[in-house]
Design an enzyme around this catalytic site. Structure first.
Site, PDB file in Angstrom:
ATOM      1  N   ASP A  39       2.320   8.345   0.406  1.00  0.00           N
ATOM      2  CA  ASP A  39       3.592   7.872  -0.136  1.00  0.00           C
ATOM      3  C   ASP A  39       4.768   8.552   0.571  1.00  0.00           C
ATOM      4  OD1 ASP A  39       5.219   6.399  -1.770  1.00  0.00           O
ATOM      5  OD2 ASP A  39       5.053   7.745  -3.490  1.00  0.00           O
ATOM      6  N   GLY A  40       5.880   7.831   0.629  1.00  0.00           N
ATOM      7  CA  GLY A  40       7.120   8.436   1.119  1.00  0.00           C
ATOM      8  C   GLY A  40       7.603   7.917   2.466  1.00  0.00           C
ATOM      9  N   ARG A  93      11.294   6.532   2.074  1.00  0.00           N
ATOM     10  CA  ARG A  93      12.331   7.569   1.895  1.00  0.00           C
ATOM     11  C   ARG A  93      12.516   8.377   3.171  1.00  0.00           C
ATOM     12  NH1 ARG A  93       9.701  10.126  -3.065  1.00  0.00           N
ATOM     13  NH2 ARG A  93       8.048   8.725  -2.383  1.00  0.00           N
ATOM     14  N   TRP A  94      11.407   8.626   3.864  1.00  0.00           N
ATOM     15  CA  TRP A  94      11.473   9.378   5.124  1.00  0.00           C
ATOM     16  C   TRP A  94      12.372   8.631   6.128  1.00  0.00           C
ATOM     17  CZ3 TRP A  94       9.909   8.199  10.148  1.00  0.00           C
ATOM     18  CH2 TRP A  94       9.817   9.267  11.036  1.00  0.00           C
ATOM     19  N   SER A 118      -1.505  -1.332  -1.643  1.00  0.00           N
ATOM     20  CA  SER A 118      -2.033  -1.608  -2.977  1.00  0.00           C
ATOM     21  C   SER A 118      -1.793  -3.077  -3.313  1.00  0.00           C
ATOM     22  CB  SER A 118      -1.335  -0.720  -4.020  1.00  0.00           C
ATOM     23  OG  SER A 118      -0.008  -1.157  -4.217  1.00  0.00           O
ATOM     24  N   ASN A 177       1.690  -3.539  -4.075  1.00  0.00           N
ATOM     25  CA  ASN A 177       2.601  -3.547  -2.905  1.00  0.00           C
ATOM     26  C   ASN A 177       2.869  -4.978  -2.420  1.00  0.00           C
ATOM     27  OD1 ASN A 177       1.190  -0.567  -1.319  1.00  0.00           O
ATOM     28  ND2 ASN A 177       2.948  -0.744  -2.694  1.00  0.00           N
ATOM     29  N   ARG A 236       6.256  -6.644  -2.731  1.00  0.00           N
ATOM     30  CA  ARG A 236       7.434  -6.170  -1.977  1.00  0.00           C
ATOM     31  C   ARG A 236       8.082  -7.338  -1.234  1.00  0.00           C
ATOM     32  NH1 ARG A 236       6.651   0.032   0.081  1.00  0.00           N
ATOM     33  NH2 ARG A 236       6.055   0.793  -1.974  1.00  0.00           N
ATOM     34  N   ARG A 256       1.245  10.890  -9.687  1.00  0.00           N
ATOM     35  CA  ARG A 256       0.459   9.870 -10.400  1.00  0.00           C
ATOM     36  C   ARG A 256      -0.546   9.237  -9.435  1.00  0.00           C
ATOM     37  NH1 ARG A 256       5.914   7.662 -10.791  1.00  0.00           N
ATOM     38  NH2 ARG A 256       6.343   6.516  -8.878  1.00  0.00           N
ATOM     39  N   LEU A 257      -1.489   8.457 -10.030  1.00  0.00           N
ATOM     40  CA  LEU A 257      -2.544   7.862  -9.194  1.00  0.00           C
ATOM     41  C   LEU A 257      -2.243   6.424  -8.754  1.00  0.00           C
ATOM     42  CD1 LEU A 257      -5.883   9.179 -10.770  1.00  0.00           C
ATOM     43  CD2 LEU A 257      -4.885   9.776  -8.571  1.00  0.00           C
ATOM     44  N   GLU A 306     -10.390  16.523  -7.731  1.00  0.00           N
ATOM     45  CA  GLU A 306      -9.293  17.485  -7.791  1.00  0.00           C
ATOM     46  C   GLU A 306      -8.065  16.795  -7.192  1.00  0.00           C
ATOM     47  OE1 GLU A 306      -9.424  20.491  -9.179  1.00  0.00           O
ATOM     48  OE2 GLU A 306     -11.520  20.144  -9.699  1.00  0.00           O
TER      49      GLU A 306
HETATM   50  C1  FPP Z   1       4.118   4.127   0.601  1.00  0.00           C
HETATM   51  O1  FPP Z   1       5.377   4.459   1.063  1.00  0.00           O
HETATM   52  C2  FPP Z   1       3.343   3.553   1.664  1.00  0.00           C
HETATM   53  C3  FPP Z   1       2.941   2.273   1.752  1.00  0.00           C
HETATM   54  C4  FPP Z   1       3.262   1.235   0.751  1.00  0.00           C
HETATM   55  C5  FPP Z   1       2.155   1.794   2.869  1.00  0.00           C
HETATM   56  C6  FPP Z   1       1.498   2.913   3.617  1.00  0.00           C
HETATM   57  C7  FPP Z   1       0.727   2.368   4.694  1.00  0.00           C
HETATM   58  C8  FPP Z   1       0.501   3.027   5.846  1.00  0.00           C
HETATM   59  C9  FPP Z   1       1.038   4.340   6.177  1.00  0.00           C
HETATM   60  C10 FPP Z   1      -0.427   2.507   6.826  1.00  0.00           C
HETATM   61  C11 FPP Z   1      -0.657   1.013   6.909  1.00  0.00           C
HETATM   62  C12 FPP Z   1      -2.060   0.844   7.173  1.00  0.00           C
HETATM   63  C13 FPP Z   1      -2.681   0.368   8.248  1.00  0.00           C
HETATM   64  C14 FPP Z   1      -4.142   0.277   8.182  1.00  0.00           C
HETATM   65  C15 FPP Z   1      -2.052  -0.026   9.485  1.00  0.00           C
HETATM   66  P1  FPP Z   1       6.633   3.767   0.391  1.00  0.00           P
HETATM   67  O2  FPP Z   1       7.062   2.626   1.240  1.00  0.00           O
HETATM   68  O3  FPP Z   1       6.321   3.412  -1.014  1.00  0.00           O
HETATM   69  O4  FPP Z   1       7.640   4.945   0.484  1.00  0.00           O
HETATM   70  P2  FPP Z   1       8.789   5.278  -0.571  1.00  0.00           P
HETATM   71  O5  FPP Z   1       8.090   5.670  -1.848  1.00  0.00           O
HETATM   72  O6  FPP Z   1       9.500   6.414   0.062  1.00  0.00           O
HETATM   73  O7  FPP Z   1       9.627   4.040  -0.708  1.00  0.00           O
END
Ligand code: FPP
Length: 231
Positions: A15-16, A19-20, A60, A63, A66, A182-183, A195
């Site tokens: 996650d993140g 924001r990054w 997910s 997701n 989005r 959270r999960l 863990e």
């Molecule tokens: C959460 O960050 C991340 C995601 C919804 C997607 C993460 C996916 C990848 C890093 C790799 C994609 C996979 C493949 C196999 C190419 P966020 O966008 O929710 O960040 P935020 O919470 O800062 O908004």
């Protein structure tokens, strides 16, 4: 890293990314691209440390709600990862498995995924599970319906066989970056005795050293599985 008790299976909630990117005044897609690069780096390092199974929550089911623009970017990243940049994946020399309902992906991407899973089936030393359009509640409901359709009662072992992680030991350690605790519908059944480790770092900046810290922290934990400690 000093001698420690290693987890056999680590799962990551990456996650993140958004924001990054935002902190760098860049679009969310920039964060996802950096996230994919970091995923390869960190998972490769985990295998190098001796971890045998790594599972990542790439996308997910939730997701998928989005905005279309962001989803197109994520699908594109998946296409590149299993297509043009496949060599990076194969270099890991581990079996690749994709968990989740990939029928939402374009057909060419589904074909590429199938090819990669077939090509890597020969590797038996490590397993890399990539969760795409995965949701734990959906997985559990699907398993229950499968049991009902077979007309049989299940016990814990036979129920586990109906999950997408059939045959795979539960995660010993689940690491979530991005500061949330959270999960988020990830491996809910399998996480019963995992863990949990939460890092405030955003996923693209989670480093190899951060992974080692998480593993050291895990190593010091006392896993009792509801039992009492032996003297
Ligand atoms: C959460 O960050 C991340 C995601 C919804 C997607 C993460 C996916 C990848 C890093 C790799 C994609 C996979 C493949 C196999 C190419 P966020 O966008 O929710 O960040 P935020 O919470 O800062 O908004």
């Amino acid at each position: 890293m000093r001698r420690i008790k290693l987890p056999v299976h680590i799962a990551f909630i990456m996650d993140g990314n958004g924001r990054w990117a935002k902190r760098r005044f860049r679009p969310r897609a920039f964060g996802h691209r950096a996230g994919v690069q970091n995923m390869t780096k960190i998972c490769t390092h985990a295998f190098k440390l001796g971890v045998r199974i790594v599972t990542v929550y790439a996308l997910s089911t939730e997701n998928l709600s989005r905005p279309k623009e962001e989803l197109d970017e994520l699908f594109d990243l998946i296409r590149t990862y299993f297509g043009k940049k496949r060599d990076k994946l194969l270099e890991m020399q581990v079996k690749i498995n994709v968990l989740g309902d990939i029928s939402v992906l374009p057909e060419d991407v589904q074909r590429d995924i199938l090819e990669v899973t077939e090509e890597t089936a020969v590797f038996s030393e490590g397993l890399f599970n990539i969760c795409i359009n995965y949701g734990a509640r959906q997985e559990i409901v699907r398993a229950v319906n499968a049991a009902v359709s077979y007309g049989r009662f299940v016990d814990e072992a036979s129920f586990k066989d109906l999950l997408s992680t059939s045959g795979v030991p539960d995660p010993d350690l689940i690491i979530r970056t991005g500061g949330e605790v959270r999960l988020s519908n990830f491996l809910l059944y399998q996480a019963a005795y995992s863990e949990l480790y939460f890092s405030k770092k955003m996923w693209p900046e989670f480093s190899k050293r951060d992974l080692e810290r998480a593993v050291e922290n895990y190593s010091a934990r006392d896993r009792r599985y509801g039992n009492v400690k032996e003297s």
